[in-house]
Design a protein around this motif. Structure first.
Motif, mmCIF file in Angstrom:
data_model
loop_
_atom_site.group_PDB
_atom_site.id
_atom_site.type_symbol
_atom_site.label_atom_id
_atom_site.label_comp_id
_atom_site.label_asym_id
_atom_site.label_seq_id
_atom_site.Cartn_x
_atom_site.Cartn_y
_atom_site.Cartn_z
ATOM 1 N N GLU A 1 0.821 -1.212 0.000
ATOM 2 C CA GLU A 1 0.000 0.000 0.000
ATOM 3 C C GLU A 1 0.854 1.261 0.000
ATOM 4 N N ALA A 2 2.066 1.154 0.563
ATOM 5 C CA ALA A 2 2.989 2.296 0.584
ATOM 6 C C ALA A 2 3.823 2.372 -0.689
ATOM 7 N N GLY A 3 3.544 1.503 -1.654
ATOM 8 C CA GLY A 3 4.245 1.535 -2.930
ATOM 9 C C GLY A 3 5.463 0.649 -3.018
ATOM 10 N N VAL A 4 5.718 -0.144 -1.976
ATOM 11 C CA VAL A 4 6.888 -1.034 -1.983
ATOM 12 C C VAL A 4 6.423 -2.438 -2.347
ATOM 13 N N GLU A 5 6.586 -2.793 -3.602
ATOM 14 C CA GLU A 5 6.209 -4.120 -4.063
ATOM 15 C C GLU A 5 7.418 -5.010 -4.304
ATOM 16 N N GLN A 6 8.595 -4.401 -4.298
ATOM 17 C CA GLN A 6 9.836 -5.168 -4.335
ATOM 18 C C GLN A 6 10.960 -4.304 -3.767
ATOM 19 N N ALA A 7 11.970 -4.970 -3.239
ATOM 20 C CA ALA A 7 13.106 -4.268 -2.634
ATOM 21 C C ALA A 7 14.309 -5.196 -2.693
ATOM 22 N N ARG A 8 15.499 -4.614 -2.468
ATOM 23 C CA ARG A 8 16.717 -5.419 -2.524
ATOM 24 C C ARG A 8 17.427 -5.497 -1.186
ATOM 25 N N THR A 9 17.414 -4.397 -0.432
ATOM 26 C CA THR A 9 18.129 -4.375 0.849
ATOM 27 C C THR A 9 17.224 -3.830 1.934
ATOM 28 N N ALA A 10 17.446 -4.291 3.160
ATOM 29 C CA ALA A 10 16.576 -3.871 4.253
ATOM 30 C C ALA A 10 17.300 -3.982 5.584
ATOM 31 N N ILE A 11 16.764 -3.274 6.561
ATOM 32 C CA ILE A 11 17.189 -3.370 7.959
ATOM 33 C C ILE A 11 15.982 -3.782 8.774
ATOM 34 N N VAL A 12 16.168 -4.722 9.691
ATOM 35 C CA VAL A 12 15.139 -5.089 10.669
ATOM 36 C C VAL A 12 15.700 -4.791 12.042
ATOM 37 N N VAL A 13 14.958 -4.039 12.833
ATOM 38 C CA VAL A 13 15.372 -3.683 14.190
ATOM 39 C C VAL A 13 14.556 -4.512 15.169
ATOM 40 N N GLY A 14 15.235 -5.280 16.023
ATOM 41 C CA GLY A 14 14.548 -6.137 16.986
ATOM 42 C C GLY A 14 14.632 -7.593 16.577
ATOM 43 N N ALA B 1 8.709 -11.729 5.155
ATOM 44 C CA ALA B 1 7.987 -10.804 4.278
ATOM 45 C C ALA B 1 8.944 -10.095 3.324
ATOM 46 N N LEU B 2 10.062 -9.630 3.856
ATOM 47 C CA LEU B 2 11.045 -8.935 3.015
ATOM 48 C C LEU B 2 11.619 -9.872 1.949
ATOM 49 N N ALA B 3 11.847 -11.115 2.325
ATOM 50 C CA ALA B 3 12.321 -12.094 1.346
ATOM 51 C C ALA B 3 11.295 -12.282 0.235
ATOM 52 N N GLU B 4 10.007 -12.264 0.586
ATOM 53 C CA GLU B 4 8.947 -12.377 -0.427
ATOM 54 C C GLU B 4 8.993 -11.207 -1.403
ATOM 55 N N LEU C 1 8.943 1.296 8.154
ATOM 56 C CA LEU C 1 7.734 0.668 8.665
ATOM 57 C C LEU C 1 7.974 0.396 10.138
ATOM 58 N N ASP C 2 7.295 1.129 10.994
ATOM 59 C CA ASP C 2 7.379 0.901 12.438
ATOM 60 C C ASP C 2 6.119 0.148 12.835
ATOM 61 N N VAL C 3 6.265 -1.086 13.294
ATOM 62 C CA VAL C 3 5.089 -1.918 13.544
ATOM 63 C C VAL C 3 4.277 -1.441 14.741
ATOM 64 N N ALA C 4 4.812 -0.520 15.522
ATOM 65 C CA ALA C 4 4.053 0.052 16.639
ATOM 66 C C ALA C 4 3.025 1.044 16.110
ATOM 67 N N TYR C 5 1.981 1.261 16.914
ATOM 68 C CA TYR C 5 0.996 2.291 16.556
ATOM 69 C C TYR C 5 0.479 3.037 17.777
ATOM 70 N N ALA C 6 0.802 2.569 18.959
ATOM 71 C CA ALA C 6 0.402 3.271 20.181
ATOM 72 C C ALA C 6 1.432 2.958 21.266
#
Length: 276
Positions: free
Chosen positions: A112-125, A136-139, A213-218
């Motif tokens: 929905e944010a326009g990211v349908e493919q990517a090559r590199t990423a950071i995951v925190v936590g 998900a990122l691998a997908e 993408l911060d998975v928190a919302y509150a």
């Protein structure tokens, strides 16, 4: 007529938006089902799940129950097996079936944010949501994931998970957020609990070029999201992930399969979105 019962489990659980999301969907589908919040911790979840009677259709699970429930399930889907975490339980003819809809929720939220493919990423936590984020990122085609942890040595299982999912995961200290590296990063996924301070500021180049993408919302914004927003960076919060993983759960509870769309699904999603 037997009332069909569902619930979201966790501790604490009073803040959960899941009842609003699910009840909106069932009302739109014409199903008089009940969906409630029930406070259950990891030590109690096995007994709770195995003790449900025939009126129960399913359960949604928050952390840490996503890991704790797996031993009492009769069968899990491919994604739950890969991640080792199930956020959804379906009671089906005496069987307890487990699913992971978090992965799909992340993929759809990024889409929905326009990211349908990517090559590199950071995951925190490094918890169950981080595992889902890696898959998900691998997908989405990500080949390399920098996994930022306070204790990088704790990332061994997620390195193996990445290998199984098709992505190279490299554990690093969380201070790596501030590294000024030349290689671009397409997406940063923070799986830190809401309000948690990473204790380090992200580099200017990372904020300028990567979607967060911060998975928190509150509470919102989180310290990390605040930095992105202050610099005009691209940020999405966890409500999209929550919405889309819930839609996939509704698919499971209604039809038994997270891959099969609901009747009038566009309208179902719209009424669910209005509850956020």
């Amino acid at each position: 007529m037997t009332t069909i019962r569902l619930a979201v489990l966790g501790k604490p659980i009073a803040h959960s938006k899941s009842p609003g999301l699910h009840l909106a969907a069932y009302r739109r589908l014409g199903l008089p089902w009940e969906y409630e919040r029930i406070e259950v911790d990891g030590a109690e979840v096995g007994e709770f799940v195995t003790g449900r009677d025939a009126s129960w259709r399913g359960l949604s699970l928050t952390m840490p129950l996503k890991y704790d429930v797996v031993p009492v399930l009769d069968e899990v889907d491919v994604i739950a097996r890969l991640t080792g975490a199930a956020n959804t339980v379906l009671f089906d003819g005496g069987r307890r079936l487990g699913f992971n809809t978090d992965v799909g929720g992340i993929v759809r939220s990024l889409g929905e944010a326009g990211v349908e493919q990517a090559r590199t990423a950071i995951v925190v936590g490094g918890g169950a949501t981080a595992a889902s984020a890696i898959v998900a990122l691998a997908e989405l085609g990500v080949a390399t994931v920098r996994l930022l942890l306070r204790r990088p040595e704790a990332g061994t299982a997620l390195v193996e998970l990445g290998r199984s999912a098709g992505a190279r995961v490299t554990p690093e200290h969380i201070g790596g957020l501030g590294d000024r590296r030349e290689e671009p990063v397409d997406v940063v996924v923070s799986t830190l609990p809401g309000g948690t301070d990473a204790g380090v500021e992200a580099s200017d180049s990372l904020v300028a070029n990567a979607l967060l993408l911060d998975v928190a919302y509150a509470p919102w914004p989180t310290p990390l999201a605040s930095q992105w927003l202050a610099a005009g960076g691209r940020v999405i919060d966890g409500r999209g992930m929550l919405l889309h993983q819930a839609l996939l759960q509704v698919r499971v509870f209604v039809g038994g399969d997270p891959t099969v769309p609901l009747p009038d699904e566009h309208d179902v999603l719209a009424v669910m979105r209005e509850t956020l």
